[in-house]
Scaffold this active site. Structure first.
Site, PDB file in Angstrom:
ATOM      1  N   HIS B  46       5.323  35.860 -19.680  1.00  7.83           N
ATOM      2  CA  HIS B  46       6.748  35.822 -19.633  1.00  7.83           C
ATOM      3  C   HIS B  46       7.433  35.562 -18.569  1.00  7.83           C
ATOM      4  O   HIS B  46       6.739  35.733 -17.371  1.00  7.83           O
ATOM      5  CB  HIS B  46       7.039  37.312 -20.021  1.00  7.83           C
ATOM      6  CG  HIS B  46       6.853  37.676 -21.757  1.00  7.83           C
ATOM      7  ND1 HIS B  46       7.508  38.541 -22.054  1.00  7.83           N
ATOM      8  CD2 HIS B  46       6.205  36.926 -22.650  1.00  7.83           C
ATOM      9  CE1 HIS B  46       6.928  38.783 -23.606  1.00  7.83           C
ATOM     10  NE2 HIS B  46       6.118  37.785 -23.690  1.00  7.83           N
ATOM     11  N   GLU B  48       9.630  36.836 -16.758  1.00  4.98           N
ATOM     12  CA  GLU B  48      10.000  37.815 -15.923  1.00  4.98           C
ATOM     13  C   GLU B  48       8.623  38.278 -14.847  1.00  4.98           C
ATOM     14  O   GLU B  48       8.754  38.670 -13.793  1.00  4.98           O
ATOM     15  CB  GLU B  48      10.559  39.044 -16.522  1.00  4.98           C
ATOM     16  CG  GLU B  48      11.821  39.037 -17.161  1.00  4.98           C
ATOM     17  CD  GLU B  48      11.701  38.662 -18.568  1.00  4.98           C
ATOM     18  OE1 GLU B  48      10.667  37.817 -19.176  1.00  4.98           O
ATOM     19  OE2 GLU B  48      12.195  39.398 -19.580  1.00  4.98           O
ATOM     20  N   CYS B  76      11.629  42.506 -22.535  1.00  5.88           N
ATOM     21  CA  CYS B  76      10.686  43.335 -23.554  1.00  5.88           C
ATOM     22  C   CYS B  76      10.342  44.630 -22.831  1.00  5.88           C
ATOM     23  O   CYS B  76      10.362  44.611 -21.418  1.00  5.88           O
ATOM     24  CB  CYS B  76       9.850  42.697 -24.182  1.00  5.88           C
ATOM     25  SG  CYS B  76       8.139  42.305 -23.034  1.00  5.88           S
ATOM     26  N   CYS B  79       8.196  43.744 -19.854  1.00  8.86           N
ATOM     27  CA  CYS B  79       8.897  43.082 -18.408  1.00  8.86           C
ATOM     28  C   CYS B  79       9.832  44.267 -17.922  1.00  8.86           C
ATOM     29  O   CYS B  79      10.002  44.394 -16.614  1.00  8.86           O
ATOM     30  CB  CYS B  79       9.753  41.800 -19.006  1.00  8.86           C
ATOM     31  SG  CYS B  79       8.565  40.523 -19.251  1.00  8.86           S
TER      32      CYS B  79
END
Lengths: 145, 145
Positions: B46, B48, B76, B79
């Site tokens: 992801h 992040e 999420c 993260c």
């Protein structure tokens, strides 16, 4: 879990909090890792993240549907989130983490409607994991005195 | 946030869900990343996580105390957990994620007693981020028809 504890012990010998993780598919070990946050100077380098990273690379995809994880301490929110994101089928946890556990202790992320709910089982070799963590923190305290 | 949206757009052009993230310290960009889960075939990639990983490497430590994050979609659980673990001071979020957001939408991890609570601010360039995501998913649906 025996292999996860071995990875935890190795991490402890390097001055890391002794936490270890193994990912298994069809009864075979796919990946194994110990906590490496201090030595790698990286907030992401928890044992579970390192093991998931290796497993994704080895199996060539981001979905680890058929994999089970063995981990010596209850995953934190980051690692529990990574377990949900990677769709790991089942997580076996040795000891609970009352300070940062995100699979029942501080919060239970598996209770929320995210798009995957892993099965979770606690207690396998719990005492061995607790003893390893306790002796690590005891040694750390003795050192500081 | 403009730079984060640019990273998101670039990710979208590669077939990834268009999400971007920038980490800033003392008004200067430390790291920037777009979502790369599909192209890297890795559940952890992801935006992040990639940006935190780069920032830890660049700044040489796992604590990002003085850093702020700009991200185009609500993080999420993985993260958000990584943000807590890396001690990022403040998170600016463009759009909410009702399906997987862990900073208020599905769950608010910052409400639990973990060992760090980042400041959180929603809404900066929200419409631009929503428009980018909507046009990506619309194109995906059209393709499938």
């Amino acid at each position: 879990m025996r292999r996860a504890l071995l990875a935890a012990k190795k991490a402890g010998e390097k001055g890391e909090v002794p936490i270890g993780c193994v990912i298994v598919k069809d009864g075979k070990v796919v990946s194994s890792a110990g906590n490496a946050r201090e030595s790698k100077k990286n907030a992401l380098h928890h044992a579970e993240i390192l093991a998931i990273d290796k497993a994704c690379k080895k199996l060539g995809g981001w979905r680890l549907w058929e994999c089970e994880m063995y981990v010596t301490l209850e995953p934190c929110p980051m690692c529990c989130g990574a377990i949900i994101n990677s769709r790991i089928r089942k997580v076996h946890i040795a000891a609970r983490d009352p300070k940062a556990g995100a699979m029942g202790s501080v919060v239970d992320l598996c209770e929320y409607p995210f798009n995957h709910k892993p099965e979770v089982e606690f207690g396998l070799m719990e005492k061995e994991s607790q003893a390893l963590l306790q002796s690590f923190f005891r040694a750390l305290r003795d050192k500081k005195k």
